[in-house]
Design a protein around this motif. Sequence first.
Motif, PDB file in Angstrom:
ATOM      1  N   HIS A  33      97.989  -4.148 138.143  1.00  0.00           N
ATOM      2  CA  HIS A  33      97.247  -4.978 137.196  1.00  0.00           C
ATOM      3  C   HIS A  33      97.479  -4.372 135.818  1.00  0.00           C
ATOM      4  N   TYR A  34      97.205  -5.127 134.759  1.00  0.00           N
ATOM      5  CA  TYR A  34      97.434  -4.560 133.429  1.00  0.00           C
ATOM      6  C   TYR A  34      96.564  -5.231 132.377  1.00  0.00           C
ATOM      7  N   HIS A  35      96.419  -4.515 131.259  1.00  0.00           N
ATOM      8  CA  HIS A  35      95.834  -5.089 130.040  1.00  0.00           C
ATOM      9  C   HIS A  35      96.744  -4.742 128.877  1.00  0.00           C
ATOM     10  N   SER A  36      97.032  -5.720 128.049  1.00  0.00           N
ATOM     11  CA  SER A  36      97.761  -5.512 126.799  1.00  0.00           C
ATOM     12  C   SER A  36      97.221  -6.519 125.800  1.00  0.00           C
ATOM     13  N   ARG A  37      97.707  -6.431 124.569  1.00  0.00           N
ATOM     14  CA  ARG A  37      97.161  -7.303 123.527  1.00  0.00           C
ATOM     15  C   ARG A  37      97.351  -8.782 123.844  1.00  0.00           C
ATOM     16  N   SER A  38      98.380  -9.093 124.604  1.00  0.00           N
ATOM     17  CA  SER A  38      98.609 -10.475 125.037  1.00  0.00           C
ATOM     18  C   SER A  38      99.261 -10.446 126.410  1.00  0.00           C
ATOM     19  N   PRO A  39      99.070 -11.484 127.219  1.00  0.00           N
ATOM     20  CA  PRO A  39      99.699 -11.518 128.541  1.00  0.00           C
ATOM     21  C   PRO A  39     101.220 -11.466 128.436  1.00  0.00           C
ATOM     22  N   LYS A  40     101.849 -10.820 129.407  1.00  0.00           N
ATOM     23  CA  LYS A  40     103.310 -10.708 129.447  1.00  0.00           C
ATOM     24  C   LYS A  40     103.868 -11.658 130.504  1.00  0.00           C
ATOM     25  N   ASP A  41     105.156 -11.912 130.417  1.00  0.00           N
ATOM     26  CA  ASP A  41     105.829 -12.767 131.386  1.00  0.00           C
ATOM     27  C   ASP A  41     106.202 -11.934 132.617  1.00  0.00           C
ATOM     28  N   VAL A  42     105.184 -11.541 133.358  1.00  0.00           N
ATOM     29  CA  VAL A  42     105.359 -10.735 134.563  1.00  0.00           C
ATOM     30  C   VAL A  42     104.473 -11.300 135.659  1.00  0.00           C
ATOM     31  N   ALA A  43     104.739 -10.872 136.883  1.00  0.00           N
ATOM     32  CA  ALA A  43     103.966 -11.378 138.024  1.00  0.00           C
ATOM     33  C   ALA A  43     102.663 -10.625 138.228  1.00  0.00           C
ATOM     34  N   TRP A  44     102.467  -9.528 137.530  1.00  0.00           N
ATOM     35  CA  TRP A  44     101.280  -8.711 137.713  1.00  0.00           C
ATOM     36  C   TRP A  44     100.055  -9.364 137.094  1.00  0.00           C
ATOM     37  N   THR A  45      98.880  -8.955 137.546  1.00  0.00           N
ATOM     38  CA  THR A  45      97.625  -9.568 137.116  1.00  0.00           C
ATOM     39  C   THR A  45      97.186  -9.025 135.761  1.00  0.00           C
ATOM     40  N   HIS A  46      96.935  -9.936 134.838  1.00  0.00           N
ATOM     41  CA  HIS A  46      96.491  -9.563 133.495  1.00  0.00           C
ATOM     42  C   HIS A  46      94.966  -9.609 133.415  1.00  0.00           C
ATOM     43  N   HIS A  47      94.376  -8.660 132.683  1.00  0.00           N
ATOM     44  CA  HIS A  47      92.932  -8.637 132.433  1.00  0.00           C
ATOM     45  C   HIS A  47      92.694  -8.637 130.928  1.00  0.00           C
ATOM     46  N   GLY A  48      91.613  -9.245 130.506  1.00  0.00           N
ATOM     47  CA  GLY A  48      91.357  -9.471 129.097  1.00  0.00           C
ATOM     48  C   GLY A  48      90.817  -8.297 128.329  1.00  0.00           C
ATOM     49  N   SER A  49      90.397  -7.213 129.009  1.00  0.00           N
ATOM     50  CA  SER A  49      89.867  -6.037 128.322  1.00  0.00           C
ATOM     51  C   SER A  49      90.066  -4.812 129.198  1.00  0.00           C
ATOM     52  N   PRO A  50      90.004  -3.607 128.607  1.00  0.00           N
ATOM     53  CA  PRO A  50      90.111  -2.398 129.422  1.00  0.00           C
ATOM     54  C   PRO A  50      89.028  -2.306 130.498  1.00  0.00           C
ATOM     55  N   VAL A  51      87.807  -2.709 130.163  1.00  0.00           N
ATOM     56  CA  VAL A  51      86.726  -2.651 131.145  1.00  0.00           C
ATOM     57  C   VAL A  51      87.009  -3.571 132.321  1.00  0.00           C
ATOM     58  N   GLU A  52      87.456  -4.798 132.041  1.00  0.00           N
ATOM     59  CA  GLU A  52      87.811  -5.725 133.124  1.00  0.00           C
ATOM     60  C   GLU A  52      88.920  -5.142 133.988  1.00  0.00           C
ATOM     61  N   LEU A  53      89.905  -4.490 133.346  1.00  0.00           N
ATOM     62  CA  LEU A  53      91.021  -3.905 134.087  1.00  0.00           C
ATOM     63  C   LEU A  53      90.540  -2.815 135.031  1.00  0.00           C
ATOM     64  N   VAL A  54      89.723  -1.882 134.536  1.00  0.00           N
ATOM     65  CA  VAL A  54      89.337  -0.752 135.384  1.00  0.00           C
ATOM     66  C   VAL A  54      88.395  -1.176 136.498  1.00  0.00           C
ATOM     67  N   ARG A  55      87.631  -2.232 136.283  1.00  0.00           N
ATOM     68  CA  ARG A  55      86.766  -2.717 137.368  1.00  0.00           C
ATOM     69  C   ARG A  55      87.568  -3.167 138.578  1.00  0.00           C
ATOM     70  N   ALA A  56      88.823  -3.564 138.346  1.00  0.00           N
ATOM     71  CA  ALA A  56      89.675  -4.028 139.439  1.00  0.00           C
ATOM     72  C   ALA A  56      90.607  -2.942 139.960  1.00  0.00           C
TER      73      ALA A  56
END
Length: 324
Positions: A181-204
């Motif tokens: 899973h990942y978080h960055s300033r904008s979603p990337k063209d990848v198959a991995w799951t994007h999260h909208g914030s660092p907190v959302e990312l770490v919860r998963a």
Amino acid sequence: MVSRAASGKDGVVTLDAQHPVRVVQLGGLMPFVREWLVDRYAAPELADLADPAGVEVAVVGGGAPVGAAEMDALPDLRAIANFGVGYDNVDVAEAQRRGIVVSNTPDVLTDAVADLAAFLVVDVLRGITAADRFVRSGAWGRGEKLPLTRDVRGAVVGVLGLGRIGTAAAERLEAFGAEVHYHSRSPKDVAWTHHGSPVELVRASDVLVVLTPGGAGTEKLVDAAVLDALGPDGYLVNVARGSVVDEDALVAALEAGRIAGAGLDVFADEPHVPEALLTRDDVVLLPHVGSATTQTREAMGRVVLDNVDAFLERGALVTPVPTD
């Protein structure tokens, strides 16, 4: 064309009318890079330069700071070549205001840093270096048992900052069977799951891997709230910059058992490491060695030389850093 200068008493370099010094070293560079700079450009250290007039390029490494004071000391400075992919040691905004361009050394260290990031994830989950210490201490020989560790396969690894290095690290971890899973300033063209914030990312995530740039924009991005969201079974891995993690909050979270452990290659006040971390078996500590291979450092040095050559020959850098 190689510049030449005369060296006086105590190694102080003075300008020669026919061969002025055009390149200067600002510190933090490896010995072989220093040798290359002296051989190619007769580039002295700033402290050894009697007269800074005519110096157009400053080469800096090791996180040595380049701010207004350093720029003031070099009135004819037009370019800064940074030995490293990170350039938060350089006041890019001030350089831009003065019309000074800045370069870094991207791409050539991507694989080395990504390898280390993946290794640290494997280490914090499997306890490899902790197991090494266990054997060396004689505990195994005394019949003690090492606690069971966790599989990498099936673990959710959250990558904070999916740039070149983040992407390469994610690919390596996916090969181990981890779910990315990942978080960055904008979603990337990848198959991995994007999260909208660092907190959302770490919860998963089971492991958070920090691979963002340093600088004011990411300072203490991983704070107490992010660490609390990671939870008592979660691990932190940081191979980006020490400034990205609130170190006091990290120590507090580890001591309170609010996270399970950490793998750290970078620190807020290097080479000083918080004393509270030094005796913890749930923390892996490395001395900022993400790019520290012979091949990678030589490649970084070549990129620095390419930038200096290009600027002196045609006034343009090969790998300029982004500007606003």
